[in-house]
Scaffold this motif. Structure first.
Motif, PDB file in Angstrom:
ATOM      1  N   PRO A 113      -3.013 -11.840  -7.805  1.00  0.00           N
ATOM      2  CA  PRO A 113      -1.614 -11.433  -7.630  1.00  0.00           C
ATOM      3  C   PRO A 113      -1.129 -11.766  -6.220  1.00  0.00           C
ATOM      4  CG  PRO A 113      -2.903  -9.675  -8.643  1.00  0.00           C
ATOM      5  CD  PRO A 113      -3.888 -10.713  -8.161  1.00  0.00           C
ATOM      6  N   GLU A 114       0.136 -12.061  -6.113  1.00  0.00           N
ATOM      7  CA  GLU A 114       0.720 -12.354  -4.815  1.00  0.00           C
ATOM      8  C   GLU A 114       0.767 -11.090  -3.960  1.00  0.00           C
ATOM      9  OE1 GLU A 114       4.495 -14.169  -5.242  1.00  0.00           O
ATOM     10  OE2 GLU A 114       3.734 -15.908  -6.357  1.00  0.00           O
ATOM     11  N   SER A 117       2.467  -7.577  -4.761  1.00  0.00           N
ATOM     12  CA  SER A 117       2.634  -7.415  -6.200  1.00  0.00           C
ATOM     13  C   SER A 117       2.161  -6.034  -6.637  1.00  0.00           C
ATOM     14  CB  SER A 117       1.837  -8.493  -6.944  1.00  0.00           C
ATOM     15  OG  SER A 117       1.802  -8.233  -8.329  1.00  0.00           O
TER      16      SER A 117
END
Length: 283
Positions: A113-114, A117
């Motif tokens: 995930p970024e 996130s």
């Protein structure tokens, strides 16, 4: 009681067999409604001379085990409970459980995930657990080898490598179990995506896992060191070792050993020596 307990679980056994058998000749899949422990059963078979490659899946375990004999319990459909048994002859067994962890994490969450996130990251808690962000335990890995060495050997780096039968047990929470009595808060695949179920997880995990184990046998853990570092749940955290020593986790070495900065210097910790857990209040 979950609906899954009343509805037969449809396992993708044929699709998995078709994906794996070309790379692992003689491979079979067996699904049982209940057993004491998939690892225990495959070890029993191996000691009785049955050393073929097999994936054993149980919908329920009555005596599932984690590291150091800790129980792993769940109701049918709440967890994916499986053991993969196969003959293996790596030049160095060090880091096998970490290699398995990397493969499983990447299969369940191919992209991290970024930053920022809300989706939890699947991290790797040395030496054989998968955690979600917030130290929620998602999965555990238990690697065992039969006590005998087979007569077959493989050449590697100019040396003959003895072949042993290895059993790799994996338990993954699909739905989070009750946290009561557990030392680590449980996590689940459904915390990532409510559509996950045990059959989907099995199909996602097994074919890449077989390939990863075969690659490990040829190359060891070193090529996976960077991938492990991306998901290292203990990196730069204070940890306490079972001998009372405390220090800062500094990642893992090319052999899979945990590197810990202590007051006496950096020490390499192996899974056979200690149990590691972040100290209370650690960031």
């Amino acid at each position: 009681m979950s609906d899954t307990q009343n509805t037969p679980i449809r396992w993708p056994a044929e699709a998995i067999w078709e994906a794996v058998e070309p790379q692992l000749p003689g491979f079979t899949i067996e699904v049982l409604p209940s057993i004491d422990s998939t690892n225990t059963e495959l070890m029993r078979r191996a000691r009785a001379g049955r050393q073929e490659p097999i994936l054993l899946v149980a919908e329920q375990q009555t005596a599932g085990r984690g590291r150091m004999g800790k129980p792993w319990r769940s109701e049918a459909g709440d967890s994916l409970l499986m053991s993969l048994g196969l003959p293996l002859a790596p030049a160095d067994w060090s880091g096998l459980s970490l290699a398995v962890g990397v493969s499983v994490a990447q299969s369940l969450q191919p992209q991290l995930p970024e930053a920022g996130s809300s989706t939890p990251t699947i991290g790797l808690k040395w030496p054989n657990d998968l955690w979600l962000t917030g130290d929620h335990k998602l999965a555990g890995i238990l690697v065992e080898t039969a006590s005998f060495v087979s007569a077959r050997t493989h050449a590697g780096d100019g040396q003959q490598q003895a072949e042993r039968y290895v059993v790799i047990g994996i338990g993954i929470n699909v739905r989070a179990p009750q946290a009561e009595g557990l030392s680590t808060i449980p996590g689940s695949l459904q915390m990532l995506d409510s559509r996950w179920d045990a059959p989907q997880a099995l199909q996602a995990v097994v074919p890449p896992l077989v390939a990863a184990i075969q690659a490990f046998a040829q190359q060891g853990f070193a090529p996976l060191q960077a991938a492990y570092a991306q998901r290292d749940a203990l990196a730069c955290r204070e940890v306490g070792l079972s001998d009372g020593t405390a220090g800062l986790a500094m990642g893992v070495g090319a052999d899979g050993a945990l590197r810990v900065q202590t007051a006496a210097g950096v020490v390499d910790v192996t899974s056979s020596e200690v149990s590691v857990r972040p100290k209370a209040g650690a960031a």
